[in-house]
Scaffold this active site. Structure first.
Site, mmCIF file in Angstrom:
data_model
loop_
_atom_site.group_PDB
_atom_site.id
_atom_site.type_symbol
_atom_site.label_atom_id
_atom_site.label_comp_id
_atom_site.label_asym_id
_atom_site.label_seq_id
_atom_site.Cartn_x
_atom_site.Cartn_y
_atom_site.Cartn_z
ATOM 1 N NE ARG A 158 -9.143 -5.995 1.281
ATOM 2 C CZ ARG A 158 -8.121 -6.167 2.075
ATOM 3 N NH1 ARG A 158 -6.946 -6.124 1.829
ATOM 4 N NH2 ARG A 158 -8.098 -5.624 3.423
ATOM 5 C CD GLU A 160 -7.679 -10.265 -0.060
ATOM 6 O OE1 GLU A 160 -7.612 -11.031 1.011
ATOM 7 O OE2 GLU A 160 -8.455 -9.442 -0.107
ATOM 8 C CB SER A 217 -4.742 -7.340 -24.982
ATOM 9 O OG SER A 217 -3.993 -6.084 -25.007
#
Length: 145
Positions: free
Chosen positions: A87, A90, A113
């Site tokens: 997820r 995604e 960073s």
């Protein structure tokens, strides 16, 4: 003992003893997300903190030594199949380009960073079910030409 092997053993003992990641983080005065990542093998743990973890969990000296080693921070494509980790992939596939544009608009040409950053996790009550809040605060690094 390998670094990740020490992490797996530490996690098994943590669960067996009934300690939370927060418990371990408090014992070594570090944030919970950093502590979990470090113990699982993704950061070197300073000697005094590695010994403190070992004392809490009953780990041997070889695990203490392993936790202090510099890790290999390589991609493990097998992690992508884990539903929770997937997820995040995604989320970045959908929102990554927008986040990139917004960072450039706000800060200029550079990056956030992932080395000099803080990551926090929390729970937020919501009528449709509790929500997971992940906060990532990373230093802006301007490209230098």
């Amino acid at each position: 003992m390998e670094k990740r092997e020490a992490g797996e053993l530490a996690n098994q003992l943590r669960l067996k003893i009934g300690l939370t990641w927060e418990d371990l983080a408090s014992a070594i005065s570090r944030p919970p997300v950093w502590t979990a990542a470090a113990i699982l093998g993704f950061h070197p743990i300073p000697a005094d903190q590695a010994r403190a973890v070992a004392e809490l969990l009953g780990l041997e000296d070889d695990a203490v030594t392993a936790m202090q080693r510099q890790p290999y921070r390589t991609a493990d494509d097998s992690l992508r199949s884990d539903p929770t980790i997937y997820r995040f992939y995604e989320l970045l596939q959908v929102y990554g380009p927008a986040i990139k544009e917004l960072i450039h608009e706000e800060f200029g040409d550079g990056i956030m960073s992932a080395i000099n950053c803080n990551v926090e996790l929390g729970r937020v009550a919501h009528p449709d079910g509790d929500r997971v809040r992940v906060t990532i605060e990373g230093k802006f690094l301007a490209y230098q030409w």
